[in-house]
Design an enzyme around this catalytic site. Structure first.
Site, PDB file in Angstrom:
ATOM      1  N   TRP B 331      28.800  40.429  39.991  1.00 36.28           N
ATOM      2  CA  TRP B 331      28.928  40.096  41.382  1.00 36.28           C
ATOM      3  C   TRP B 331      27.938  40.956  42.346  1.00 36.28           C
ATOM      4  O   TRP B 331      27.644  40.477  43.382  1.00 36.28           O
ATOM      5  CB  TRP B 331      30.399  39.948  41.792  1.00 36.28           C
ATOM      6  CG  TRP B 331      31.151  41.432  42.375  1.00 36.28           C
ATOM      7  CD1 TRP B 331      31.130  42.630  41.270  1.00 36.28           C
ATOM      8  CD2 TRP B 331      31.703  41.609  43.528  1.00 36.28           C
ATOM      9  NE1 TRP B 331      31.641  43.297  42.193  1.00 36.28           N
ATOM     10  CE2 TRP B 331      32.033  43.044  43.360  1.00 36.28           C
ATOM     11  CE3 TRP B 331      31.973  40.884  44.441  1.00 36.28           C
ATOM     12  CZ2 TRP B 331      32.747  43.580  44.443  1.00 36.28           C
ATOM     13  CZ3 TRP B 331      32.957  41.576  45.529  1.00 36.28           C
ATOM     14  CH2 TRP B 331      33.163  42.889  45.440  1.00 36.28           C
ATOM     15  N   ASP B 332      27.820  42.311  41.930  1.00 40.23           N
ATOM     16  CA  ASP B 332      26.997  43.030  42.591  1.00 40.23           C
ATOM     17  C   ASP B 332      25.717  42.317  43.125  1.00 40.23           C
ATOM     18  O   ASP B 332      25.325  42.707  44.323  1.00 40.23           O
ATOM     19  CB  ASP B 332      26.503  44.173  41.613  1.00 40.23           C
ATOM     20  CG  ASP B 332      27.643  44.922  40.922  1.00 40.23           C
ATOM     21  OD1 ASP B 332      28.601  44.281  40.589  1.00 40.23           O
ATOM     22  OD2 ASP B 332      27.290  46.233  40.867  1.00 40.23           O
ATOM     23  N   GLU B 475      39.827  46.959  41.292  1.00 37.82           N
ATOM     24  CA  GLU B 475      39.962  46.534  39.837  1.00 37.82           C
ATOM     25  C   GLU B 475      41.297  47.532  39.454  1.00 37.82           C
ATOM     26  O   GLU B 475      41.624  47.206  38.446  1.00 37.82           O
ATOM     27  CB  GLU B 475      38.768  46.820  39.141  1.00 37.82           C
ATOM     28  CG  GLU B 475      37.724  45.658  39.453  1.00 37.82           C
ATOM     29  CD  GLU B 475      36.667  45.981  38.676  1.00 37.82           C
ATOM     30  OE1 GLU B 475      36.216  47.125  38.426  1.00 37.82           O
ATOM     31  OE2 GLU B 475      35.780  45.319  38.222  1.00 37.82           O
ATOM     32  N   GLN B 590      38.161  50.350  45.158  1.00 36.99           N
ATOM     33  CA  GLN B 590      37.179  50.079  46.262  1.00 36.99           C
ATOM     34  C   GLN B 590      37.421  49.335  47.312  1.00 36.99           C
ATOM     35  O   GLN B 590      38.586  48.496  47.174  1.00 36.99           O
ATOM     36  CB  GLN B 590      35.807  49.728  45.561  1.00 36.99           C
ATOM     37  CG  GLN B 590      36.132  48.280  44.919  1.00 36.99           C
ATOM     38  CD  GLN B 590      35.105  47.930  43.654  1.00 36.99           C
ATOM     39  OE1 GLN B 590      35.363  48.422  42.683  1.00 36.99           O
ATOM     40  NE2 GLN B 590      34.007  47.172  44.094  1.00 36.99           N
TER      41      GLN B 590
END
Lengths: 756, 756
Positions: B331-332, B475, B590
Site C-alpha cells: 500500500w506504500d 500492524e 504507526q
C-alpha cells in the site's frame, strides 16, 4: 470383593509431586469441603488442604481461588520426645486406604525408633450428614513402654497456591474446644474452625499455640502393647453458612454435638447415608474387575463432591481437591458431570442448575462488558461465587519468555451459555419437573438465547446468521468462525428458548408474562425463531459425511499429532494460543465435532458418526481429560467397542493412574478430574448400556463390552426409578420406587429396548 | 549550491552492514533497473545488485523475489600484477558522490602500492532515455610508469537473498561484445546482459571467463601522469521487454548503438532528460539547506525508481535497492508515493495505476481463495508480477524459538483494495482524465467495492454493516473489528464506485453497460449505496473528539511506549503477531487513526485532528517508516509546525542517516524507503505549503516552517502546470504551460489562496 470397594497403597514419602498426587487420589469430601489425602502429621509443604466449596478469595493480582481452611485434622505423635512422620526414616510399614463404601480415609503406619515399634492408625471422614463436620479416630500402640506425646488440634499454616487468604488467624480456646478464626483477605469473610479432641485415657493435656498452630498436647505413659485411642471432631463454618448467631459458637456447638454422639454413632450415620448413595448410584460390572473398580472410584468422586443440598453450589473442574484452576466451574460440569446427577441423583443436578441461576447476574455483567458489549447472559468460562469470570485474558504461561500468553478462553468460548441452557432444559425434559424453570431456569435460558442473538452476525449474500470469532471445545484453534459445535449449541439454545416459552405459555402464562416483562423481551422474542431458522450450522459433506470443525479447518496443514509434538522444544510449551505448534495444523486438543455428535447424538446417523470419528480421532491430541470419553461414547454408537473400552478405562482411571498432564504452559493444573469421572459413567451408561432419554422415552440399546457378564445400575426418569440389568443376552428394566419430589404429571414408563 | 545537489562520503570499507547501507544510499536507478551504490571492483560479498523491475523468481520454498542481473558494470584494476580494491589496505583516499542533477554515481579512489600512486575514477549512470542501458566511464592515472591490467566485463556471481535465480549462465562473445545469458529458475524467463568496453588507448585485449565471469583484460603500459580512460556500455534485456527477435541481439545492438553515440552523447541525452525531470519536480527550499538537501535526495529517489513508460510496473517498498521485502508492491505505493507522481509527474502515476489494472486478476484470485472466499478484488498485501500475494502467512520470525510467527498481514489487511480504488479515483479527480477508468480503472474500483460488499457483515440490532477481523495500518493489533481507517476506506470505496458509475453513465454509457455485463454486477450494484449508507465508521466521541482505533482499543492497557520496549528481552523480538508485547496495550506501530485523518483530511476539523493526534502520537512506536510523515502532515493541519518539521526531517533523511530498523523479528528488511521519500514530499507540499486538491479546486494554505524563506515547486492539476512560490508573506501561483496529454475538458484554473 473388598478390593473393588477400596483403594490402597503402601507408598508414603517420595518427592513433592508423588505426595501431591496421593493427596489428590486419596482425598475425601462431602460437598461442603474436601480434605486432601494427606497424612495427619503433614503440613503445607505436603500440600495439606481443606478446600471449601463456594468460598473464594483473592490476594493482590494473583488468581482468585477457593479458600483452604485451617487444618482441624492435624495430629503429630512423638515417641520418647521424638516426633514421628511418614516422611521420616523411621517407617517400617505404611498402608493407606480409601474406603469407597463410606468415603473414609484410613492410614496405618508402623514406626521403629530406639528399638521400639509404634503403630499409628487413623480413620478420617467428612460427614455426609453434617456438612461442616470432619471426624477422625486416631490410635497409637507401642510394643514397649514409652512416653507418647500427641500434639493435635488446628494447624493454621495453610497451603495456598495464591494465598495467604486468611492472613491473621486468631487462635483461642473455649473450654475443651480449640477455635481458630480468620477473615478472607478480599472481602473479610469469616472462616472459623473448631476442634475437640477426646482421649479414651486419662492423661496430661497442655496447650500449645506456637508456630501458628492451635494445639493441645496429649501425653500418655504408654504400656507395652496397649492401644491408646482418641477422637477428633472438627467443624468449619464460614459466612456462607446461614447460621443464627456467631459462627464460632456454631462451630463449637457442632463439635460438641458430634462429641456427644461419639465417633461410632457419627460414623454410623455417615455410613448409612453413604449406603443410600450407593444403593442409588452404584454401577455393577461383572466380569471386569478393573473396570468395576475404576468406575466405582469415579462414582465415589462424583458423590463426594456433589454440592450440599440448598447450597446452590456447583462442582469445580478440579472439584475440592485444591485450588487448581481457581476452584472454578467450567462447562465440564454441565457437559460431563451433570448427566450423572440428572440420571442418578437428580437432587444434586438441581443444585448444579441453581448455581447457574444464582450466578445469572454475573453472566449478564460479563455479556455487557466483553467484546463489543452483548445482551443477555454470557456465562463465565471460569465461574466462582459471583458468576463473574475468573478466567484471565492471559491464561497460559510461555516457557520461552516467561510471559503470559493471551488466550481467548474467556472472551470467545461462547458455547458455555448454550451448555448451561441445554442442561437446564435436559433437567426439565428428563424429570418433567418445571419448578426450576419457574425458579429462574427459564430466565437463564432466555438470557442465553438473547446473548447469542446479540452475538450473531448476518451474512446477507448467504441469507444466514453466523457465529464469528469463537473458540470451540478444541482450544488450540482460537478465534475461528462457524465452529460446528458452537453453532449447533447456539441454535439449540434458540430452540430451547422457544420450547420453554411454549411450555410456560401453556402451563404458567402469568409467570411467562411477568418474565417477559421483567426481561423486556417482548419485541426480541419472535426474532429467536428467525435466528434458529437462519443460523448456519456446518453440515456433513455430501460425499464424505465430514463436518468441518470451523470455516477453513480442512485447509489447515494435515500432519500427524506425533509430528507436531516432535517439534516441541520445551516440555510445557502450549500448542495453542495463536502461535502454538498445533495452530496452523488440523491437530486438535480434544473432541470438538465428535463432542457435537455426542451431545446431539439423536440427530446424526451412525455413518456420519463413524466418518467424522475416523477423521478426527487420529488428529486429536487428547490434551484434555474431556476428550477420551467423547470419543469413547461416539465409538459405541457405530460399534467400535474396543476403542470405546480402551478410552473408557483411560477416562475412569485418570486419577487412579495420575498420568495426566499437570502443566499447561507454565501453569500447574494437577488435581482430581470430576469431568472424567462423569465421562466414565456416561461411557458405561450411555455408551455400553446404550441408555438414551428424552422427554418422550427412555430407551436402552445395550452393547456390552465383550468381557462384561453383567452391567447393572439404577436410573431416575421423570420421577420414577428403574433398575436396569444387562447381560450379554438379556436386558431387564424394572420400575422400582416413585420419587415423590417429582412434580410433573407427565410420567411415562420407560421403554424397554430389545436385547441384542 | 553544489552541495545541495549531491551526496558524498569518503567511507569505503568497514563491516558488511556499512557496505550494505552505502549500497542503498548511493544507488542509481532508471525505473527499469537499480544499480546499488557499490564500487566497480565489488562482488556478491559486497552486495552488488542490479535489481530488475518486474522480473521475479522463486527457488524452492524460499521467498519469491526480484531477479538481480549479472553485473555488467564490473571492473577490477591491477597495478604491476596486484589487484586494487577499496576494501584493501592500499587506499590513500576515497570519495564517492551521488550527483542528484543527473542521477550519476562517481567514485575516485587513490591507491598507493609499491611506491606508486594510482588514481581510479569512474562515473556511472543508468540511462534515463534508454531504460535497458547502463554507461560507465573509468579512468586510471598512475604517477609513475607501471603495468596496468584492467579486467572488465560481466560478473556472473550474483548476490541474492533467496537465489540463485539464474543458476546456469552462458558466457559468450560476439565480436567486441560480451554476452551473458541465463534463465530464471521458476519460469525460465530469459535474462541477458551485453557489455561493450572501448578503451581510448590501443592496448592488449584478452578474454577471461574464469570464476563465472565474462571479462576482457585491457592492458596498458602506463606512462607517468598519463590518464587512461575507457567506457563501458552494458544493456540488460529480459523476456519482459517486447523485443522483435532474440534478446541477445537486442542487447548487443543496444550497446553498439550506445558505443556509436559515445559516452559524452549518452550522458548528454541522459542529463537533458534529468533536467526536464528536475524542472518539473524540484522543490526549492530557501533558508534551510538541511531540509533542501534531504528533500531533493527524496525526490531524486522517487524519480529514479519511477516505472518505465508503458511498463505498467509499480514501485516496490524497497524500490530497486535490492530484494528486500520480496521486491513487492505494498500500500506504500498508493498511499505514500502516488501523491508525488499524481501532482508532479502524472505520466508515472499512470504506470502505477496500470500496474493495479494489470494485476486485477491476481486480486480476484486472492479474493476467491482467502478466508471464507470473497467476490471482487482483494489486492495482494505484497504484490509482484502476477498480483498473487507474495506475503506469507508466517511473515515474521520469532527469535525465541526460531520459528515463524503467524501474521495476518496477507489475509486481514483488507484496506489495501480501498487504497488502490482511492488512488485510481484521485487520478481521475485531479487530472480530469477518464481514459484510465475506461482502460480498466473502473473495473478495478467496482471489483474493490464488490470485495468489501462480500466481506461485510450486517449487525441487525444496530442496523449497520461492520468490517470484522482486519488489521489496520497499525500492524501490532491483528484481527480487530471496525478499524476506523479500514471502515472509512471501505465506505469510500463504495462511494467512489457509485461516482465512477455515475460518471460512466453520463459520459460513456456503452462502456458502462459492457462493464456491468462483463462483471455480472447489475444486481449487486444498487446494494453498494446501501452498504455505503449503513457502513459503520467509528466517530469522534462527543466530549473528547477521540476516534477509537478499533472496537475495544481504549480498553487496552494504557502504558508508555518506553515501558513496552523496556520489556523486550531480544532486540529483534516483534511487538505484534498476537502475542507481542504491544498487543495487549495501546501502543501502536504507526499512524492509524491519524493516517485516516490525513487521508480524509477535508472531512475532519482541526480540533478533531489535534485531539486525536495528541492522544495517539505518544502511543505510537513509529516502528514503520510510514508513520512519521503521517503525524507530520496532520501536525501541520492544526499548527504544531515544530513537530511537523522534526518528523519531516526524520522522514526525508531516513536513508541518508540510515538509522531505520533493519530487522523485523528475524527478517532482514534493509534497503531504501521510497514511501518515506514520498512522505517527505507530501509533508513539504501538502503540509507546509498546504496544497489541497480535489476535483473542483486546487487550494493552497501555506504554513511555512519558520526558517524557510522560500518554498517553490511546480504542480500539475487537471492538465495544467502551475508554479507555486511561497515566502513568509506572499503566495504566488502562476499557470505555466498546458499539458497536451490531458484529455479532460474539465479544466479549471487553480484557486489562489490568501497569503498569510
Amino acid at each position: 470383593m473388598k478390593k473393588l470397594w477400596s483403594l490402597s497403597t503402601t507408598e508414603h514419602g517420595g518427592d513433592k509431586e508423588s505426595i501431591m498426587r496421593r493427596g489428590n487420589v486419596y482425598q475425601v469430601a462431602n460437598g461442603y469441603m474436601g480434605y486432601r489425602g494427606t497424612l495427619d502429621e503433614f503440613g503445607p509443604d505436603e500440600a495439606v488442604g481443606i478446600t471449601l466449596a463456594g468460598v473464594f478469595d483473592r490476594v493482590g493480582d494473583a488468581w482468585r481461588e477457593p479458600v483452604n481452611a485451617p487444618n482441624g485434622g492435624f495430629t503429630r505423635v512423638a515417641l520418647d520426645g521424638v516426633e514421628l512422620s511418614a516422611l521420616g526414616d523411621d517407617v517400617v510399614r505404611h498402608r493407606q486406604t480409601l474406603h469407597f463404601a463410606d468415603a473414609r480415609f484410613e492410614r496405618t503406619t508402623v514406626f521403629r525408633r530406639g528399638g521400639k515399634t509404634l503403630t499409628l492408625t487413623s480413620s478420617r471422614f467428612l460427614s455426609a450428614v453434617t456438612p461442616n463436620l470432619g471426624v477422625i479416630a486416631v490410635s497409637v500402640t507401642c510394643d514397649q513402654p514409652g512416653e507418647i506425646a500427641i500434639r493435635t488440634g488446628i494447624d493454621g499454616n495453610i497451603w495456598d497456591l495464591n494465598g495467604p487468604h486468611l492472613p491473621e488467624l486468631a487462635h483461642t480456646r473455649e473450654g475443651d474446644v480449640l477455635l481458630t478464626a480468620g477473615r478472607t483477605h478480599e472481602s473479610g469473610k469469616h472462616v472459623v474452625v473448631a476442634e475437640l479432641s477426646s482421649a479414651e485415657w486419662a492423661g496430661g493435656q497442655a496447650a500449645d499455640s506456637a508456630d501458628n498452630r492451635n494445639l493441645r498436647v496429649l501425653t500418655v505413659r504408654a504400656e507395652a502393647g496397649q492401644t491408646y485411642r482418641f477422637f477428633k471432631y472438627f467443624a468449619v463454618f464460614t459466612d456462607n453458612d446461614r447460621v443464627d448467631g456467631a459462627l464460632g459458637e456454631a462451630a463449637i456447638s457442632a463439635v460438641r454435638t458430634a462429641h456427644a454422639l461419639g465417633y461410632d454413632e457419627c460414623l454410623a450415620q455417615h455410613a448409612a447415608e453413604w449406603r443410600r448413595k450407593w444403593e442409588r448410584c452404584d454401577v455393577l460390572i461383572e466380569g471386569d474387575d478393573e473396570a468395576q473398580h475404576a468406575l466405582r472410584y469415579s462414582v465415589l468422586q462424583l458423590l463426594m463432591v456433589a454440592p450440599v443440598a440448598g447450597s446452590a453450589n456447583s462442582i469445580p473442574a478440579r472439584a475440592l481437591s485444591g485450588q487448581v484452576y481457581k476452584g472454578a466451574i467450567f462447562w465440564d460440569t454441565e457437559m460431563f458431570m451433570f448427566p450423572f446427577f440428572l440420571h442418578a441423583y437428580p437432587e444434586k443436578a438441581v443444585e448444579l442448575l441453581r448455581y447457574r441461576i444464582r450466578t445469572l447476574d454475573g453472566a449478564r455483567r460479563k455479556a455487557k462488558t466483553e467484546g463489543a458489549g452483548y445482551r443477555g447472559a454470557f456465562y463465565a468460562w471460569e465461574s466462582q461465587d459471583t458468576g463473574d469470570d475468573a478466567c484471565s485474558y492471559f491464561n497460559v504461561g510461555d516457557p520461552f519468555t516467561g510471559r503470559e500468553l493471551r488466550t481467548h478462553f474467556r472472551d470467545k468460548q461462547v458455547h458455555i451459555s448454550g451448555d448451561v441452557a441445554i442442561a437446564m432444559w435436559e433437567y426439565f425434559k428428563l424429570t418433567g419437573d418445571d419448578s426450576l424453570l419457574l425458579e429462574g431456569g427459564a430466565e437463564v435460558i432466555l438470557e442465553c438465547a438473547r446473548f447469542y442473538h446479540s452475538y450473531l452476525y448476518y451474512k446477507k449474500d448467504k441469507d444466514r446468521y453466523e457465529v464469528l470469532d469463537v473458540i470451540g471445545p478444541d482450544e488450540y484453534h482460537e478465534r475461528v468462525n462457524n465452529n460446528a459445535f458452537t453453532n449447533m449449541v447456539a441454535r439449540e439454545t434458540f430452540l430451547i428458548a422457544q420450547a420453554a416459552v411454549a411450555h410456560l405459555r401453556k402451563k404458567h402464562p402469568a409467570a411467562l408474562s411477568a418474565l417477559v416483562k421483567k426481561l423486556r423481551l417482548a419485541r426480541e422474542l419472535p426474532a429467536f425463531a428467525e435466528a434458529a431458522r437462519k443460523l448456519y450450522v456446518p453440515k456433513p459433506a455430501r460425499k464424505t459425511g465430514l463436518i468441518e470443525q470451523f470455516d477453513g479447518y480442512f485447509a489447515l496443514k494435515d500432519v500427524p499429532v506425533a509430528e507436531v509434538k516432535a517439534k516441541m522444544v520445551h516440555p510445557h510449551e502450549y500448542l495453542g494460543a495463536g502461535q502454538g505448534l498445533a495452530v496452523p495444523t488440523q491437530v486438535i486438543k480434544q473432541a470438538d465435532v465428535v463432542m457435537m455428535l455426542n451431545l446431539f447424538k439423536s440427530r446424526f446417523s451412525a455413518d456420519i458418526k463413524r466418518a467424522n470419528w475416523e477423521y478426527y480421532e487420529p488428529r486429536t491430541e487428547h490434551g484434555s481429560s474431556l476428550s477420551a470419553c467423547a470419543y469413547a461414547l461416539v465409538a459405541t454408537e457405530f460399534g467400535n467397542l474396543d476403542f470405546a473400552y480402551k478410552y473408557f478405562l483411560k477416562t475412569a482411571k485418570i486419577d487412579l493412574e495420575a498420568k495426566y498432564k499437570v502443566y499447561a504452559g507454565t501453569v500447574f493444573m494437577g488435581g482430581s478430574h470430576p469431568a472424567a469421572n462423569g465421562g466414565a459413567w456416561m461411557t458405561a451408561i450411555f455408551g455400553f448400556a446404550g441408555v438414551q432419554a428424552d422427554a418422550r422415552r427412555l430407551a436402552i440399546n445395550p452393547r456390552l463390552y465383550r468381557t462384561w457378564r453383567r452391567l447393572q445400575f439404577r436410573l431416575s426418569y421423570r420421577g420414577d426409578w428403574f433398575r436396569v440389568e444387562l447381560t450379554p443376552d438379556r436386558a431387564n428394566v424394572v420400575a422400582e420406587k416413585t420419587n415423590r419430589r417429582a412434580r410433573s404429571p407427565h410420567r411415562r414408563p420407560a421403554q424397554k429396548s430389545r436385547a441384542r
